[in-house]
Write a protein that holds these residues in place. Structure first.
Motif, PDB file in Angstrom:
ATOM      1  N   GLU A 105      64.712  40.297  -0.772  1.00 29.21           N
ATOM      2  CA  GLU A 105      65.576  39.102  -1.212  1.00 29.21           C
ATOM      3  C   GLU A 105      64.662  38.187  -2.243  1.00 29.21           C
ATOM      4  N   ILE A 106      63.409  38.233  -2.151  1.00 22.56           N
ATOM      5  CA  ILE A 106      62.587  37.476  -3.240  1.00 22.56           C
ATOM      6  C   ILE A 106      61.411  38.344  -3.822  1.00 22.56           C
ATOM      7  N   CYS A 107      60.796  37.694  -4.905  1.00 18.00           N
ATOM      8  CA  CYS A 107      59.669  38.101  -5.271  1.00 18.00           C
ATOM      9  C   CYS A 107      58.515  37.893  -4.563  1.00 18.00           C
ATOM     10  N   ARG A 108      57.638  38.624  -4.257  1.00 21.04           N
ATOM     11  CA  ARG A 108      56.520  38.418  -3.029  1.00 21.04           C
ATOM     12  C   ARG A 108      55.768  37.273  -3.777  1.00 21.04           C
ATOM     13  N   PRO A 109      55.551  36.060  -2.968  1.00 26.07           N
ATOM     14  CA  PRO A 109      54.612  35.070  -3.466  1.00 26.07           C
ATOM     15  C   PRO A 109      53.257  35.164  -3.011  1.00 26.07           C
ATOM     16  N   THR A 110      52.969  36.105  -1.942  1.00 25.54           N
ATOM     17  CA  THR A 110      51.586  36.610  -1.875  1.00 25.54           C
ATOM     18  C   THR A 110      51.689  38.178  -1.366  1.00 25.54           C
ATOM     19  N   LEU A 111      50.408  38.679  -1.334  1.00 26.43           N
ATOM     20  CA  LEU A 111      50.296  39.979  -1.085  1.00 26.43           C
ATOM     21  C   LEU A 111      50.191  40.349   0.370  1.00 26.43           C
ATOM     22  N   LEU A 112      49.952  39.182   1.297  1.00 19.96           N
ATOM     23  CA  LEU A 112      49.796  39.440   2.879  1.00 19.96           C
ATOM     24  C   LEU A 112      51.016  40.171   3.366  1.00 19.96           C
ATOM     25  N   PRO A 113      52.289  39.692   3.182  1.00 23.42           N
ATOM     26  CA  PRO A 113      52.987  40.644   3.837  1.00 23.42           C
ATOM     27  C   PRO A 113      53.243  42.261   3.383  1.00 23.42           C
ATOM     28  N   GLY A 114      53.222  42.720   2.302  1.00 21.33           N
ATOM     29  CA  GLY A 114      53.114  43.855   2.154  1.00 21.33           C
ATOM     30  C   GLY A 114      51.768  44.931   2.785  1.00 21.33           C
ATOM     31  N   THR A 115      50.746  44.108   2.760  1.00 17.78           N
ATOM     32  CA  THR A 115      49.661  44.785   3.523  1.00 17.78           C
ATOM     33  C   THR A 115      49.825  44.664   4.839  1.00 17.78           C
ATOM     34  N   LEU A 116      50.445  43.782   5.502  1.00 18.86           N
ATOM     35  CA  LEU A 116      50.567  43.848   6.811  1.00 18.86           C
ATOM     36  C   LEU A 116      51.645  44.866   7.421  1.00 18.86           C
ATOM     37  N   LYS A 117      52.450  45.032   6.663  1.00 24.90           N
ATOM     38  CA  LYS A 117      53.571  46.176   6.713  1.00 24.90           C
ATOM     39  C   LYS A 117      52.767  47.566   6.454  1.00 24.90           C
ATOM     40  N   THR A 118      51.996  47.722   5.358  1.00 27.88           N
ATOM     41  CA  THR A 118      51.337  48.903   5.412  1.00 27.88           C
ATOM     42  C   THR A 118      50.317  49.155   6.527  1.00 27.88           C
ATOM     43  N   LEU A 119      49.726  48.206   7.045  1.00 30.73           N
ATOM     44  CA  LEU A 119      48.853  48.323   8.159  1.00 30.73           C
ATOM     45  C   LEU A 119      49.714  48.832   9.345  1.00 30.73           C
ATOM     46  N   SER A 120      51.016  48.481   9.537  1.00 34.41           N
ATOM     47  CA  SER A 120      51.708  48.618  10.667  1.00 34.41           C
ATOM     48  C   SER A 120      52.200  50.091  10.441  1.00 34.41           C
ATOM     49  N   PRO A 126      43.036  56.679  12.119  1.00 28.13           N
ATOM     50  CA  PRO A 126      41.561  56.428  12.617  1.00 28.13           C
ATOM     51  C   PRO A 126      41.184  54.916  12.482  1.00 28.13           C
ATOM     52  N   LYS A 127      40.734  54.184  13.412  1.00 21.91           N
ATOM     53  CA  LYS A 127      40.152  52.815  13.395  1.00 21.91           C
ATOM     54  C   LYS A 127      38.848  52.900  13.070  1.00 21.91           C
ATOM     55  N   PRO A 128      38.371  51.937  12.323  1.00 17.82           N
ATOM     56  CA  PRO A 128      39.144  50.838  11.755  1.00 17.82           C
ATOM     57  C   PRO A 128      39.847  51.131  10.710  1.00 17.82           C
ATOM     58  N   ILE A 129      40.979  50.419  10.247  1.00 16.41           N
ATOM     59  CA  ILE A 129      41.661  50.835   9.112  1.00 16.41           C
ATOM     60  C   ILE A 129      41.493  49.650   8.043  1.00 16.41           C
ATOM     61  N   LYS A 130      40.917  49.824   6.642  1.00 17.61           N
ATOM     62  CA  LYS A 130      40.509  49.002   5.900  1.00 17.61           C
ATOM     63  C   LYS A 130      41.506  49.268   4.745  1.00 17.61           C
ATOM     64  N   LEU A 131      42.253  47.980   4.199  1.00 16.81           N
ATOM     65  CA  LEU A 131      43.165  48.242   3.048  1.00 16.81           C
ATOM     66  C   LEU A 131      42.952  47.378   1.873  1.00 16.81           C
ATOM     67  N   PHE A 132      43.350  47.488   0.927  1.00 18.59           N
ATOM     68  CA  PHE A 132      43.222  46.433   0.028  1.00 18.59           C
ATOM     69  C   PHE A 132      44.322  46.655  -1.243  1.00 18.59           C
ATOM     70  N   GLU A 133      44.456  45.427  -2.013  1.00 18.35           N
ATOM     71  CA  GLU A 133      45.579  45.694  -3.113  1.00 18.35           C
ATOM     72  C   GLU A 133      45.351  44.530  -4.146  1.00 18.35           C
ATOM     73  N   ILE A 134      45.254  44.910  -5.334  1.00 21.99           N
ATOM     74  CA  ILE A 134      45.048  43.994  -6.532  1.00 21.99           C
ATOM     75  C   ILE A 134      46.541  44.219  -7.397  1.00 21.99           C
ATOM     76  N   THR A 135      46.966  43.138  -7.499  1.00 19.71           N
ATOM     77  CA  THR A 135      48.223  43.383  -8.117  1.00 19.71           C
ATOM     78  C   THR A 135      48.692  41.796  -8.535  1.00 19.71           C
ATOM     79  N   ASP A 136      49.955  41.722  -9.301  1.00 22.44           N
ATOM     80  CA  ASP A 136      50.521  40.619  -9.462  1.00 22.44           C
ATOM     81  C   ASP A 136      51.613  40.064  -8.531  1.00 22.44           C
ATOM     82  N   VAL A 137      51.594  38.878  -8.047  1.00 24.36           N
ATOM     83  CA  VAL A 137      52.448  38.030  -7.276  1.00 24.36           C
ATOM     84  C   VAL A 137      53.249  37.085  -8.347  1.00 24.36           C
ATOM     85  N   VAL A 138      54.636  36.561  -7.836  1.00 22.76           N
ATOM     86  CA  VAL A 138      55.497  35.728  -8.651  1.00 22.76           C
ATOM     87  C   VAL A 138      55.456  34.400  -8.077  1.00 22.76           C
ATOM     88  N   ARG A 139      55.419  33.358  -8.533  1.00 27.74           N
ATOM     89  CA  ARG A 139      55.453  32.220  -8.047  1.00 27.74           C
ATOM     90  C   ARG A 139      56.353  31.043  -9.014  1.00 27.74           C
TER      91      ARG A 139
END
Length: 248
Positions: A105-120, A126-139
């Motif tokens: 519906e919207i352009c992502r304003p932050t990266l946190l929602p996508g990161t949480l979906k990937t973690l889910s 195997p734990k711990p799961i450590k993820l990161f992303e570096i890219t653009d958001v739109v405001r």
């Protein structure tokens, strides 16, 4: 000396700036009809500083044990706000006028929602799961001629048997050390206790750069974890790389 007013027809959604009009004029005139000449000055191309530092940080963070992810540039309104217990002020998210699905519906304003979906989706790993992303958001941005702007963000998350708050905190310190930014409220970066619906009260802090907020970190709130179907604790960090590198 001879200004020309141009009206953009409704079907031409691809025309956003003056350069798009110039491109159409060049196509109509014919690129082969433009006389060739040697430029008056010699220049050379190079990578943008923001992209260069982003690539360097990707390597360093990967060596710290984090796995890079790539998420969608669009998300649902609920994922960006309601599921994170955040309020939409109407001046943040860029909304699509004709979204095809509720998930985009919207352009992502932050990266946190996508990161949480990937973690889910990867919670069986195997734990711990450590993820990161570096890219653009739109405001949204009223100062920009298109009404919006891109910002380069860095988001990292740690999930497992413990929240791993000290891990993301250590990653922040490591990033600042690599960027040669001292832990100093006046001349470098500092942390200040904050409140954010996505994080635990008392376990959340703003990241300040010379007094200006550039990010947030903390232990993700259980309600947010439940909304994304994550059954274990997690901590997250998100900062603005464009502000950190002076490219804002």
């Amino acid at each position: 000396s001879n200004p020309l007013d141009v009206t953009i027809p409704p079907p031409r959604h691809d025309i956003l700036q003056a350069c798009d009009v110039a491109e159409d004029v060049a196509i109509a005139y014919g690129y082969n009809n433009v006389p060739r000449k040697v430029p008056a000055t010699n220049t050379y191309g190079k990578q943008l500083p923001l992209n260069k530092i982003s690539d360097q940080l990707r390597g360093e963070i990967a060596q710290a044990g984090f796995t890079e992810i790539l998420t969608f540039g669009l998300c649902s309104h609920a994922e960006a706000f309601a599921k994170l217990n955040r309020v939409d002020d109407g001046n943040t998210a860029v909304t699509l006028s004709n979204p095809k699905t509720l998930e985009f519906e919207i352009c992502r304003p932050t990266l946190l929602p996508g990161t949480l979906k990937t973690l889910s989706n990867g919670q069986k790993m195997p734990k711990p799961i450590k993820l990161f992303e570096i890219t653009d958001v739109v405001r949204k941005c009223s100062d920009n001629d298109v009404g919006a702007m891109n910002r380069r963000h860095l988001c990292a998350i740690h999930g497992g048997m413990s929240s791993g708050f000290e891990v993301v905190h250590g990653l922040l310190d490591h990033i600042m050390t690599m960027m040669d930014v001292p832990l100093d409220a006046a001349k470098g970066y500092s942390l200040v206790e904050a409140q954010d619906g996505a994080f635990f009260d008392g376990r959340c802090a703003k990241v300040l750069l010379r007094g200006e907020e550039i990010g947030i970190m903390g232990i993700v709130h259980p309600k947010a974890l439940e909304e994304f179907d994550i059954p274990f604790p997690a901590s997250a960090l998100e900062i603005r790389l464009d502000a950190l590198t002076g490219a804002a």
